[in-house]
Design an enzyme around this catalytic site. Structure first.
Site, short mmCIF file in Angstrom:
data_model
loop_
_atom_site.label_atom_id
_atom_site.label_comp_id
_atom_site.label_asym_id
_atom_site.label_seq_id
_atom_site.Cartn_x
_atom_site.Cartn_y
_atom_site.Cartn_z
N LYS A 46 -1.98 8.98 12.94
CA LYS A 46 -0.63 9.38 12.53
C LYS A 46 -0.47 9.37 11.01
O LYS A 46 0.20 10.21 10.43
CB LYS A 46 0.37 8.39 13.16
CG LYS A 46 1.82 8.67 12.84
CD LYS A 46 2.72 7.63 13.48
CE LYS A 46 4.19 7.89 13.22
NZ LYS A 46 5.07 6.83 13.73
N GLN A 47 -1.07 8.37 10.36
CA GLN A 47 -0.80 8.16 8.93
C GLN A 47 -1.95 7.36 8.33
O GLN A 47 -2.75 6.78 9.07
CB GLN A 47 0.51 7.40 8.77
CG GLN A 47 0.49 6.01 9.38
CD GLN A 47 1.88 5.46 9.65
OE1 GLN A 47 2.37 5.54 10.76
NE2 GLN A 47 2.51 4.89 8.64
N TRP A 66 7.88 -2.48 6.29
CA TRP A 66 6.88 -2.57 5.20
C TRP A 66 7.05 -1.42 4.23
O TRP A 66 6.49 -1.44 3.15
CB TRP A 66 5.47 -2.59 5.79
CG TRP A 66 5.00 -1.28 6.40
CD1 TRP A 66 5.70 -0.47 7.26
CD2 TRP A 66 3.75 -0.63 6.19
NE1 TRP A 66 4.95 0.62 7.63
CE2 TRP A 66 3.74 0.55 6.98
CE3 TRP A 66 2.61 -0.93 5.44
CZ2 TRP A 66 2.65 1.43 7.02
CZ3 TRP A 66 1.53 -0.05 5.49
CH2 TRP A 66 1.56 1.12 6.27
N ASP A 67 7.83 -0.41 4.61
CA ASP A 67 8.10 0.72 3.72
C ASP A 67 8.52 0.20 2.34
O ASP A 67 8.16 0.77 1.31
CB ASP A 67 9.25 1.58 4.28
CG ASP A 67 8.98 2.12 5.67
OD1 ASP A 67 8.32 1.42 6.45
OD2 ASP A 67 9.45 3.24 5.99
N GLU A 91 0.19 4.23 13.86
CA GLU A 91 0.94 3.85 15.06
C GLU A 91 0.58 4.66 16.30
O GLU A 91 1.17 4.46 17.36
CB GLU A 91 2.45 3.95 14.79
CG GLU A 91 2.91 2.92 13.78
CD GLU A 91 4.42 2.80 13.70
OE1 GLU A 91 5.12 3.73 14.14
OE2 GLU A 91 4.89 1.77 13.19
C1 BGC Z 1 5.93 4.76 10.67
C2 BGC Z 1 5.95 3.34 10.15
C3 BGC Z 1 7.20 3.15 9.33
C4 BGC Z 1 8.43 3.51 10.12
C5 BGC Z 1 9.70 3.45 9.28
C6 BGC Z 1 7.19 5.03 11.46
O1 BGC Z 1 7.20 6.35 11.89
O2 BGC Z 1 4.79 4.97 11.49
O3 BGC Z 1 4.79 3.09 9.38
O4 BGC Z 1 7.28 1.84 8.89
O5 BGC Z 1 8.32 4.83 10.61
O6 BGC Z 1 9.65 4.37 8.25
#
Ligand code: BGC
Length: 775
Positions: free
Chosen positions: A602-603, A346-347, A489
Site C-alpha cells: 500500500k505504501q 504516526w502521521d 497496511e
Molecule cells: C495509512 C496509515 C495512516 C492513516 C492515517 C492509512 O490509510 O495506511 O499509514 O496512518 O491512513 O493517515
C-alpha cells in the site's frame, strides 16, 4: 501538475475557481479550509447548500458518544447567514449566477466569494469575505457586501446555530442562550461525555454606504439556535454591509476561568469589534508573516508556479491545523473534516514533525510533549495487552485516553461482513516512530531541557515496551516480533516485519545508550528514572536481547523481505492500481485477505526504513529494494508518494522523483474528488515540505550531523529555504552552479558528499553543485 483550482502565475498565494460547480463543493470546502490551529472551519458557503459538509472544530475537544470511540465534535455554526432579497432566499441553485469567483488567499488566510445573482430582473452583487484570526485564536470575522442595480429589500438571519452533528451523532448539549447589551448574542454548550464547556458569541455591525446603522436585531431562538434578524430597504447602487464578529472559548483553554468565561468572552468580543474588518485582518496577516512565512521560508524559482503554490498550500494547511497546546495534536485530517474522527497517528511524527523540528522547534516540542503526556495512555494500552512500558496508541485523542482506534471498518466486498480494524491492536511501529522523531528533534535542536524532562523517559519507556513485546524463538536463539501490521497496511498478521523489527531494535539500542549516558552525566535523573520505570531489570533484558533481535537482511538480490511471508506471495501486475485520480482502486477487484496473499504494497514500508536510516544501507541495497518494491506499491496511502520521491532523488532517479513529487502535490489539490468531504491529508502536506527541503533540497540529519546534498530538479532555476539548526538560522540557496549555506546567529557545520564545511556566524560558504552520477 494538474490542480482542480486555478492558480495565478504572478501570485503563488492564490487558489481559486471562477465557476460554481455543485460537484466540487466538498472538495473546495476542504481545500479552502480556514483555521489557526485552535479552531477551524470548512469553506462552506454562508448560506446552507445541498450536500455540503458544514464543520467547525476546536482542536482537542474530544467527546465520546455511547458505544463509539471518542471524536472531535462538530460545533455550533457561527458562520451561517441566510439572506433574502425581496423575500427570495439566496440560493445558487435558483435564479441565475454570473461572475462567480471563490478564492483563498493563502498568505493571510482570507476567503472571498463574489457573484451576481440575477433574480426578478435585478442584478444583485454579493461579496463575501472572512478569516479566522491568527492573532486572536478565538476570533472569527466575516463580512457580506450587497449592491443591486435596482431597489431591493434585504433580510438577513445570522447568529449561532447549534443544530449540528457529526454525521447525525449529537455531541453538544443545549446550554443557556442570551443577548448582552442588545447586541451580543451568546450560546453556551457542553459536550455530553467529556463535559467540555463552550461559549460562542456573535455580534453584527450593519452599514449602509459605509455608515454604521443603529439597527437592533430582531431576535429568534430555537432549539440550540439563536439568531439576529435584520430587515433593510436599499436603493439602487447603495451598499449594504454586514460584519459578523464571533468568538469561541472552551473550558479546556489554557488560562481560562470557567466561571467568568461567559462574561469575559463578551468583553473580548466587545474589544475586538471596536476594530473594523480590515484592521483585524491586517493584524492577523502580520502574525502569518512573522510566525509562519518568515520562519518556514521556501522559494522555488521556476517557470511553473505550481511548485511554489504547493509549498505555500502545504505550509498554510499545517499552520491552520496545528494546535499550540501540548494536550492536543494534529489529526490525520487536521480539523478540516470528520475523517478519522480528529485522531492523531504516526502521521504527525514521521511526516509532519520534520517541518516543525526544522522551522518552528517550539511547535515540535509541544507536539512531542503531547506524547509525554500520553505516557499514561500508553501504559494503559501496554497493560491491556500484557506488555510493559509505553505502548503508544495507533490512534490518539485526549493524551491520557490511550487507544482510540475504532474496532470495525467498512464491509468486506466478498463476505459482506464488517472488517475488523486491526491497527489498534497490532500496528505497533508507532512506538518506534515517536522515538525516531524525538531523536531527530533532539539532534536538530540540542534541546537538553526537553531531553531531561521528557525525551529520555519516553525513549526508555518505549524500549521497555519493545523488550516485553519480543518473542523468544528457542530453536534459533533469536527474538522475533510476530503477528503485526507494518507500515504497509495491506499486510495484516505478518511475522517479523523488517521495519518493525529494525526500529524496535534501534529503540532498544538508543535506550541502552541513554541509560548509560544519564548514569554518567546526570545521576539524579538516573535515580529518578530508575525508580519511576524500574529500569535495572529492564536494562539486563535489553542487553540480553539486543543482539539477538531478528532483523531481515538483504537476500542474494539485495532485497530485504518486508516480512517473513511477503516474498513467497503471488506477484501480480499492480500498474493498473497506481492511478492517481482514484483511491484504493484495488478493492474493486480484491478483498483485504486476497490482497494479503499477494505482493501488493500500500505504501512505503521497506523503502521507508531505507529513507529513515539511509546511512545504514549501501546504495546497491537501496537500489535493489527500490526496483523490487516501487513497482509493487499502489501508493494508496497519502503517506507513500513523498517518501518515494525523496528516495528517488537520493538514488539519482530525477525524472521519477519529480513525477512522484507532482503526484504527491496533487493529493488534495489534484482533480479527483475522492473523499474530500472527510478532510485534508495532513501527512501529505508535511510530505510536500519533506520532498522540497529534504528531497530536492537535500537537507538531512546524518548521524546527528547536518547534511546538505541538494538534487535540484531540471526545471527549477533555484531553490532557497531556511531551517533552524541547534539554535542558529541556516539559509540555504541552491542553483545549477552553487550551493550557498549561510549561518545567522551562530556558526554551523554541515557535510556535503563526505566533506565537512564550517560556516562562521553571520557568513556563508559556497560549494559547487557538481552533477552527481549514481553508481
Ligand atoms: C495509512 C496509515 C495512516 C492513516 C492515517 C492509512 O490509510 O495506511 O499509514 O496512518 O491512513 O493517515
Amino acid at each position: 501538475m494538474k490542480f482542480c483550482v486555478n492558480t495565478d502565475k504572478k501570485n503563488s498565494w492564490y487558489i481559486g475557481v471562477n465557476n460554481y460547480d455543485p460537484k466540487m463543493i466538498n472538495k473546495l470546502e476542504t481545500l479552502m479550509f480556514q483555521g489557526n490551529g485552535y479552531m477551524g472551519m470548512r469553506a462552506v458557503s454562508e448560506e446552507r447548500q445541498l450536500n455540503e459538509r458544514r464543520n467547525m472544530f476546536v482542536s482537542g475537544t474530544f467527546d465520546a458518544f455511547p458505544s463509539e470511540v471518542t471524536e472531535l465534535p462538530n460545533l455550533p455554526d457561527i458562520l451561517n447567514m441566510e439572506i433574502q432579497i425581496d423575500d427570495m432566499p439566496l440560493s445558487l441553485s435558483t435564479g441565475r449566477v454570473e461572475n462567480y469567483q471563490k478564492s483563498l488567499n493563502l498568505k493571510n488566510g482570507e476567503l472571498t466569494r463574489n457573484f451576481d445573482w440575477i433574480i426578478n430582473d435585478k442584478r444583485v452583487n454579493f461579496k463575501y469575505s472572512r478569516f479566522v484570526s491568527m492573532k486572536d485564536k478565538h476570533l472569527f470575522v466575516s463580512k457580506v457586501e450587497i449592491t443591486s442595480d435596482k431597489d431591493i429589500n434585504v433580510k438577513v438571519q445570522s447568529g449561532i446555530d447549534g443544530q449540528q452533528s457529526n454525521s447525525e451523532t449529537q455531541h453538544m448539549m443545549e446550554g443557556d442562550k442570551r443577548l448582552y447589551d442588545g447586541k451580543f448574542i451568546q450560546m453556551k454548550s457542553e459536550t455530553q461525555q467529556s463535559h467540555i464547556k463552550f461559549v460562542f458569541n456573535v455580534r453584527h455591525k450593519l452599514y449602509v454606504d459605509e455608515v454604521l446603522m443603529g439597527n437592533k436585531p430582531y431576535m429568534k431562538m430555537g432549539r440550540r439556535q439563536i439568531f439576529g434578524n435584520y430587515d433593510v430597504d436599499m436603493k439602487a447602487n447603495q451598499k449594504f454591509t454586514l460584519v459578523k464578529y464571533a468568538n469561541v472559548y472552551t473550558s479546556m483553554d489554557e488560562h481560562h476561568n470557567a466561571d467568568k468565561m461567559a462574561e469575559s468572552s463578551v468583553d473580548d468580543l466587545k474589544f475586538a469589534s471596536l476594530s473594523n474588518y480590515k484592521e483585524l485582518l491586517q493584524k492577523s496577516a502580520r502574525v502569518w508573516n512573522q510566525n509562519i512565512w518568515k520562519k518556514s521560508f521556501v522559494q522555488i524559482e521556476s517557470d511553473d508556479v505550481m511548485p511554489q503554490v504547493s509549498i505555500n498550500f502545504a505550509r498554510y494547511q499545517l499552520a491552520a491545523n496545528t494546535p499550540h497546546d501540548p494536550r492536543k495534536n494534529i489529526g490525520a485530517k487536521g480539523i478540516t473534516g470528520e475523517g478519522y474522527k480528529g485522531h492523531s497517528f504516526w502521521d504527525t511524527e514521521t511526516f509532519m514533525l520534520p517541518y516543525y523540528t526544522f522551522t518552528m522547534p517550539e511547535v515540535a516540542r509541544n507536539l512531542l510533549t503531547y506524547r509525554y503526556l500520553g505516557l499514561e495512555g500508553a501504559h494503559k494500552k501496554a497493560l491491556a495487552n500484557n506488555y510493559k512500558g509505553a505502548q503508544f496508541p495507533w490512534e490518539a485523542a485526549h493524551p491520557a485516553d490511550g487507544e482510540t482506534t475504532p474496532l470495525w471498518g467498512s464491509a468486506d466486498i466478498v463476505t459482506g461482513k464488517p472488517m475488523k480494524i486491526w491497527s489498534g491492536f497490532i500496528e505497533q511501529h508507532i512506538t518506534s516512530d515517536i522515538v525516531i522523531a524525538l531523536m531527530d528533534y533532539m539532534n536538530a535542536t540540542g534541546d537538553h531541557d526537553f531531553a531531561e524532562k521528557m525525551g529520555f523517559e519516553i525513549i526508555l519507556d518505549a524500549a521497555k515496551f519493545w523488550s516485553s513485546r519480543l518473542e523468544y524463538n528457542q530453536a534459533q536463539d533469536i527474538y522475533e516480533i510476530n503477528d503485526v501490521i507494518g507500515p504497509d497496511e495491506y499486510k495484516e498478521h505478518v511475522n517479523n516485519n523488517a521495519y518493525t523489527n529494525f526500529t524496535a531494535r534501534w529503540c532498544i539500542q538508543k535506550a541502552i545508550k541513554v541509560y548509560n549516558l544519564i548514569k554518567e552525566d546526570n545521576p539524579a535523573l538516573y535515580v529518578d528514572l530508575n525508580d519511576k520505570l524500574n529500569l535495572k531489570k529492564t536494562y539486563g533484558d535489553w542487553i540480553k536481547q539486543v543482539n539477538k533481535i531478528y532483523v531481515p537482511q538483504p537476500n542474494a538480490d539485495g532485497v530485504i523481505a518486508e516480512d517473513d511471508q511477503y516474498l513467497s506471495k503471488k506477484i501480480i501486475d499492480v500498474s493498473k492500481f497506481k492511478v492517481n485520480d482514484q483511491i484504493s482502486n484495488v478493492f474493486k477487484y480484491y478483498n483485504l485477505s486476497q490482497i494479503n496473499d499477494m505482493q501488493i504494497t500500500k505504501q512505503a514500508d521497506v523503502l521507508l526504513l531505507i529513507y529513515l536510516f539511509e546511512d545504514m544501507f549501501t546504495d546497491k541495497v537501496k537500489m535493489s529494494n527500490w526496483n523490487y518494491y516501487e513497482p509493487k506499491t499502489t501508493h494508496d496511502s497519502s503517506l507513500s508518494l513523498s517518501i518515494h520521491s525523496i528516495l528517488a532523488s537520493d538514488l539519482g532517479l530525477a525524472d521519477e522523483a519529480y513525477k512522484l513529487y507532482e503526484m504527491s502535490c496533487e493529493t488534495d489539490l489534484g482533480v479527483h474528488v475522492g473523499k474530500a468531504a472527510q478532510g485534508l491529508h495532513m501527512a501529505a502536506c508535511g510530505g510536500v515540505w519533506n520532498m522540497t527541503v529534504q528531497g530536492f533540497g537535500g537537507m538531512r540529519i546524518d548521524n546527528g550531523r547536518l547534511k546538505i546534498e541538494p538534487h535540484l530538479p531540471d526545471n527549477w532555476k533555484s531553490l532557497k529555504y531556511q531551517i533552524q539548526w541547534q539554535g542558529s538560522t541556516v539559509k540555504v540557496s541552491v542553483d545549477n552552479e552553487n550551493l550557498v549555506v549561510e549561518a545567522v546567529g551562530k556558526g554551523v557545520e554541515f557535510i556535503n558528499h563526505g566533506q565537512t564545511y564550517q560556516v562562521a556566524a553571520n557568513s556563508n560558504v559556497a560549494v559547487e553543485t557538481s552533477v552527481e552520477e549514481f553508481v
